[in-house]
Design a protein around this motif. Structure first.
Motif, short mmCIF file in Angstrom:
data_model
loop_
_atom_site.label_atom_id
_atom_site.label_comp_id
_atom_site.label_asym_id
_atom_site.label_seq_id
_atom_site.Cartn_x
_atom_site.Cartn_y
_atom_site.Cartn_z
N THR A 1 45.00 33.06 43.64
CA THR A 1 44.73 31.49 43.28
C THR A 1 45.74 30.88 42.72
O THR A 1 46.58 31.50 42.16
CB THR A 1 43.13 31.60 42.85
N THR A 2 45.31 29.60 42.47
CA THR A 2 46.32 28.85 41.85
C THR A 2 46.07 29.02 40.21
O THR A 2 47.05 28.70 39.37
CB THR A 2 46.04 27.36 42.03
N GLU A 3 45.06 29.36 39.65
CA GLU A 3 44.76 29.91 38.46
C GLU A 3 44.20 31.55 38.29
O GLU A 3 43.19 31.76 38.28
CB GLU A 3 43.48 29.04 37.74
N PRO A 4 45.09 32.33 38.44
CA PRO A 4 44.88 33.69 38.37
C PRO A 4 44.72 34.18 37.18
O PRO A 4 44.83 33.45 36.11
CB PRO A 4 46.45 34.27 38.85
N GLY A 5 43.81 35.25 37.07
CA GLY A 5 43.30 36.00 35.88
C GLY A 5 41.90 35.86 35.53
O GLY A 5 41.29 35.03 36.14
N LEU A 6 41.60 36.29 34.28
CA LEU A 6 40.23 36.29 33.91
C LEU A 6 39.93 34.70 33.40
O LEU A 6 40.82 34.12 32.97
CB LEU A 6 40.25 37.13 32.68
N LYS A 7 38.88 34.45 33.55
CA LYS A 7 38.37 33.05 33.11
C LYS A 7 37.80 33.39 31.84
O LYS A 7 37.63 34.52 31.12
CB LYS A 7 37.10 32.67 34.05
N ASN B 1 46.48 42.69 31.16
CA ASN B 1 48.11 42.18 31.01
C ASN B 1 48.07 40.86 30.66
O ASN B 1 47.11 40.20 30.65
CB ASN B 1 48.58 42.93 32.59
N ASP B 2 49.50 40.46 30.56
CA ASP B 2 49.88 39.25 30.13
C ASP B 2 49.14 37.83 31.12
O ASP B 2 48.96 37.03 30.47
CB ASP B 2 51.33 38.80 30.03
N THR B 3 49.14 38.32 32.51
CA THR B 3 48.74 37.09 33.29
C THR B 3 47.11 37.17 33.33
O THR B 3 46.47 36.42 34.09
CB THR B 3 49.23 37.25 34.52
N GLY B 4 46.49 38.32 32.83
CA GLY B 4 44.95 38.39 33.02
C GLY B 4 44.53 38.99 34.41
O GLY B 4 43.32 39.03 34.59
N THR B 5 45.37 39.31 35.18
CA THR B 5 45.06 39.72 36.45
C THR B 5 44.81 41.40 36.83
O THR B 5 44.41 41.89 37.55
CB THR B 5 46.34 39.62 37.38
#
Length: 113
Positions: A41-47, A69-73
């Motif tokens: 998605t355009t906003e990857p990772g945890l919300k 991880n750094d990107t939250g994915t």
């Protein structure tokens, strides 16, 4: 979708059933990995509400480890003992209602020490 590359850790893909996976892992005492969290998605990772839920789990358990991880994915969660300590304060934020958090806590409460 679950895979068992490591017998001690269960791996899931995607963010669906996020709370249920974490609650079940906590009750079973099994470590889990969640990968590809909104990676396409355009906003990857945890919300923010998911990160808040992880902080809440950390508050009500002793010995839990959470690695993001750094990107939250990618997330790794190793549950601890459910202490259910009294006097815990937690800011749920405004992204989700308090019921979203309570649904999971109700499942864990009967097993608190």
């Amino acid at each position: 979708m679950a895979s068992n590359s490591n017998p001690n850790t269960i791996t899931f893909k995607g963010c669906s059933l996020f709370r249920q996976r974490l609650v079940t892992a906590t009750l079973a005492g099994k470590a889990i990995r969640i990968i590809d969290i909104r990676s396409g998605t355009t906003e990857p990772g945890l919300k923010d509400f998911e990160a808040s839920f992880l902080r809440l789990l950390e508050k009500i358990t002793n010995g839990s480890t959470i690695e993001i991880n750094d990107t939250g994915t990618k997330l790794r969660y190793k549950p601890g003992i459910i202490s259910g300590a009294s006097g815990i304060e937690h800011d749920c934020g405004k992204s989700r209602s308090i019921g979203w958090f309570l649904e999971a806590l109700i499942c864990l409460a009967p097993f608190a020490k």
